[in-house]
Design an enzyme around this catalytic site. Sequence first.
Site, PDB file in Angstrom:
ATOM      1  N   GLU A 192      -4.760   0.344   1.886  1.00 36.13           N
ATOM      2  CA  GLU A 192      -3.343   0.715   2.006  1.00 36.13           C
ATOM      3  C   GLU A 192      -2.478  -0.516   2.268  1.00 36.13           C
ATOM      4  O   GLU A 192      -1.368  -0.641   1.745  1.00 36.13           O
ATOM      5  CB  GLU A 192      -3.166   1.724   3.136  1.00 36.13           C
ATOM      6  CG  GLU A 192      -3.769   3.081   2.827  1.00 36.13           C
ATOM      7  CD  GLU A 192      -3.739   3.986   4.046  1.00 36.13           C
ATOM      8  OE1 GLU A 192      -2.943   4.929   4.047  1.00 36.13           O
ATOM      9  OE2 GLU A 192      -4.503   3.747   5.000  1.00 36.13           O
ATOM     10  N   ASN A 234      16.283 -34.859  -1.522  1.00 39.14           N
ATOM     11  CA  ASN A 234      16.242 -33.925  -2.655  1.00 39.14           C
ATOM     12  C   ASN A 234      14.999 -34.116  -3.523  1.00 39.14           C
ATOM     13  O   ASN A 234      14.337 -33.148  -3.897  1.00 39.14           O
ATOM     14  CB  ASN A 234      17.515 -34.069  -3.498  1.00 39.14           C
ATOM     15  CG  ASN A 234      18.755 -33.717  -2.696  1.00 39.14           C
ATOM     16  OD1 ASN A 234      18.654 -33.209  -1.585  1.00 39.14           O
ATOM     17  ND2 ASN A 234      19.934 -34.003  -3.244  1.00 39.14           N
ATOM     18  N   LYS A 285     -10.874  11.023  11.936  1.00 40.09           N
ATOM     19  CA  LYS A 285     -10.298  10.205  10.858  1.00 40.09           C
ATOM     20  C   LYS A 285     -10.984   8.864  10.663  1.00 40.09           C
ATOM     21  O   LYS A 285     -11.397   8.219  11.615  1.00 40.09           O
ATOM     22  CB  LYS A 285      -8.799   9.946  11.132  1.00 40.09           C
ATOM     23  CG  LYS A 285      -7.903  11.134  10.984  1.00 40.09           C
ATOM     24  CD  LYS A 285      -7.918  11.773   9.597  1.00 40.09           C
ATOM     25  CE  LYS A 285      -7.270  10.911   8.544  1.00 40.09           C
ATOM     26  NZ  LYS A 285      -5.819  10.773   8.742  1.00 40.09           N
ATOM     27  N   SER A 289      -7.983   7.071  13.948  1.00 42.13           N
ATOM     28  CA  SER A 289      -6.688   7.619  14.346  1.00 42.13           C
ATOM     29  C   SER A 289      -6.657   7.753  15.858  1.00 42.13           C
ATOM     30  O   SER A 289      -7.679   8.051  16.481  1.00 42.13           O
ATOM     31  CB  SER A 289      -6.492   8.980  13.688  1.00 42.13           C
ATOM     32  OG  SER A 289      -5.598   9.765  14.447  1.00 42.13           O
ATOM     33  N   HIS A 319      -3.448  10.019 -17.411  1.00 41.18           N
ATOM     34  CA  HIS A 319      -2.466  10.893 -16.729  1.00 41.18           C
ATOM     35  C   HIS A 319      -3.052  11.458 -15.429  1.00 41.18           C
ATOM     36  O   HIS A 319      -2.652  12.530 -14.977  1.00 41.18           O
ATOM     37  CB  HIS A 319      -2.011  12.042 -17.623  1.00 41.18           C
ATOM     38  CG  HIS A 319      -1.619  11.622 -19.004  1.00 41.18           C
ATOM     39  ND1 HIS A 319      -0.323  11.353 -19.353  1.00 41.18           N
ATOM     40  CD2 HIS A 319      -2.375  11.387 -20.111  1.00 41.18           C
ATOM     41  CE1 HIS A 319      -0.282  10.987 -20.637  1.00 41.18           C
ATOM     42  NE2 HIS A 319      -1.518  10.985 -21.102  1.00 41.18           N
ATOM     43  N   ASN A 344      -9.753   5.886   8.126  1.00 45.38           N
ATOM     44  CA  ASN A 344      -8.679   5.638   7.160  1.00 45.38           C
ATOM     45  C   ASN A 344      -8.894   4.336   6.374  1.00 45.38           C
ATOM     46  O   ASN A 344      -9.330   3.338   6.945  1.00 45.38           O
ATOM     47  CB  ASN A 344      -7.330   5.561   7.885  1.00 45.38           C
ATOM     48  CG  ASN A 344      -6.996   6.856   8.582  1.00 45.38           C
ATOM     49  OD1 ASN A 344      -7.327   7.942   8.090  1.00 45.38           O
ATOM     50  ND2 ASN A 344      -6.360   6.754   9.741  1.00 45.38           N
TER      51      ASN A 344
HETATM   52  N1  ARG Z   1      15.401 -29.050   4.082  1.00 45.06           N
HETATM   53  C1  ARG Z   1      15.931 -29.275   2.788  1.00 45.06           C
HETATM   54  C2  ARG Z   1      15.383 -28.249   1.806  1.00 45.06           C
HETATM   55  O1  ARG Z   1      14.370 -27.720   2.064  1.00 45.06           O
HETATM   56  C3  ARG Z   1      15.587 -30.634   2.317  1.00 45.06           C
HETATM   57  C4  ARG Z   1      16.545 -31.204   1.323  1.00 45.06           C
HETATM   58  C5  ARG Z   1      17.837 -31.439   1.985  1.00 45.06           C
HETATM   59  N2  ARG Z   1      18.725 -32.151   1.152  1.00 45.06           N
HETATM   60  C6  ARG Z   1      20.002 -32.312   1.466  1.00 45.06           C
HETATM   61  N3  ARG Z   1      20.718 -32.949   0.640  1.00 45.06           N
HETATM   62  N4  ARG Z   1      20.520 -31.810   2.568  1.00 45.06           N
HETATM   63  O2  ARG Z   1      15.958 -27.986   0.770  1.00 45.06           O
END
Ligand code: ARG
Length: 459
Positions: free
Chosen positions: A291, A111, A284, A278, A157, A286
């Site tokens: 775009e 995490n 053409k 085209s 406008h 383009n």
């Molecule tokens: N692949 C996960 C993500 O991108 C990584 C973190 C995963 N954490 C966990 N507790 N499973 O969020």
Amino acid sequence: MSDKLWGGRFSEDTDTLVEKFNASIDVDKRLYASDIEGSMAHLKMMARQQIIAKDEADTLLAGLERVRIRIENNEVSFSDSLEDIHMHVEDALGQECGDLAKKLHTGRSRNDQVALDIRIFLKNETRQIMDRITGFQNALVNLAKAHPDVIMPGYTHMQRAQPVLFAHHLMAYYEMLKRDKERFADAYKRMDAMPLGTAALAGTTYPVDREFTRQILGFARLCENSMDAVSDRDFIMEFISHAGICMIHLSRLSEELILWSSSEFGYITISDAFTTGSSIMPQKKNPDVAELVRGKTGRVVGNLMAIFTTMKSLPMAYNKDMQEDKEPLFDTVDTLSICLEVYTRMFPHITVHADRMKTACARGFLNATDFADYLVNKGMPFRQAHAVAGKAVALAISEKKELDDLSLAQFKDLSDRVTEDVYDFIRLDQVVARRISAGGTGVDNVRAAVEKAQKELNS
Ligand code: ARG
């Protein structure tokens, strides 16, 4: 027991479809360099804090270096069963260093790891995007500088309003991009906080020195709250918001380039190398590049909605929903980058048709405001002058003429204040030259704006 890195408490293998569904490696492999950089800093910190032995850290550091090279040489095969880039790096490190690799993840969670990786990646990309904006601003300023006195119709406008310098029109986009760059610089400050060491959500029991890790990784400061650190994706939302605004600026410009290169306007020609033909209509040519930039704006705005919607209602702290943050982010980085690059290359290949712009200025009463100003100069209050000028326009329309074509007798019928000097006063070049108010289209102002921009770009 499941053979996963996290498999201790599992007695069944993961369903194969779930494995595919859960995996993010196809997307997040792009973070491999950031991931390895973060792991190396983590190892150095752990050695310093004696969480692992110095020689163990050195072995793992050398192993991570080999993993980096193997990934770069396509020698690490990616598989859904290892989920994401973090597991792949750890697994590859195991192949290099054996069981010792199992010490890498001490005091750390995926995490805080993923939060760190994205921040390292995005800091780098943000700097590059700011450089690309500068590159494109240079292209805009060069085009403005090459056509210092070309006059074109200015519109409100989408109706002809008052004449402006073509360079002034271009410099409006310079200003927009300048604000875009400022926004990215500001977002950079907030992404420049270091989450590692906050672990899963609550911090860690190991004596980690986050400050030391921060210094190695070159972050400005630490994420202060461990729960916020692992669940904050504001910096992604902010980046994509700013990218969306920048794309909208490019899209507005695209729309103008498309109009200007049409036969109806004929103000510019975009060279063959930046246009396409085209398959059925041989004549053409383009403006596909413009775009596509306009079209790709939709992707980035869509990416913003995607990350907003993903984050909405997520409780503390990490939730797997957040794995969905990377696709919109990477797509935004790639889309904005290529749009800026392609325009930087295309702009020197735009030919400006000053004659067409001038001809367009001759029709549509772009000098009507100036006729009113003329009357004000002769002592008439502006509102009354506006009404008289309006009558002059109506008269000219009924006679299929422009204001300049009205006879002095006709002008005098409208107001006896008009004298022969009116014709000079409402001449196109005079109309532009008189707009000397700060920020206006007067020639000196625009020249000064171009010079100021050049200074800013070189500083
Ligand atoms: N692949 C996960 C993500 O991108 C990584 C973190 C995963 N954490 C966990 N507790 N499973 O969020």
